[in-house]
Design a protein around this motif. Sequence first.
Motif: not given
Length: 220
Positions: A122-126
């Motif tokens: 999720v942090m990579d997506y953000i």
Amino acid sequence: MGSDTPSNPLWTTQSVLSTLPHPPEENSASPIPFFHLLERLKTTKREGWRRFGINSGESISDHMYRMSVMTMLAPPSLASRLNLPHCMKMALIHDMAESLVGDITPVDNVDKPEKARREAAVMDYIANNLLGGVPGGMLTGQEILKVFNEYEANETLEAQFVHDVDKMELLLQMVEYERANSIDLSEFCHVASKVQLPETKEWAATLLQEREAFWKSKTA
């Protein structure tokens, strides 16, 4: 959970996004889609309390807000060794992945590596899909990712302090829910033993003394 089977497919960021009525626009030059994602931190409850019938309890962003204020009040002997604005930033970022992962608790049977995998995804997506093309002000997507990874590694003094503040905030909320509902939440007391730094251990000891006095007053 987390096994790649037809009945329980591998968790992915996209699998959650596909269930949202209004998934954020990707690859925008504006931070507005990211701002919309943060709303989920305001509406997603911290799950640990629900098992005790506290269904209208704190949200994830409630938790992170008080943490960020707590970092600003670090004891002087600790504050002199810390980058406090960085700690405040870390407190506001550390649970950001829960906007899509949700608040996973031990009873969910998701092991630590799988939880970490989901949050990292999720942090990579953000950082890349939502903020990759957004000009940075105080923070860029990559800097948010860097702060998150620093927290997860728990090697710097700032990360260790914010981990302690995370535990302290939970303990504070435990005592407050006990007072408000007259219920025993001692299941969460073990968190105090995981506090790392001497200064925050003192905070925890003070709070547990306060809790003990409350329960003694109830039985007097």
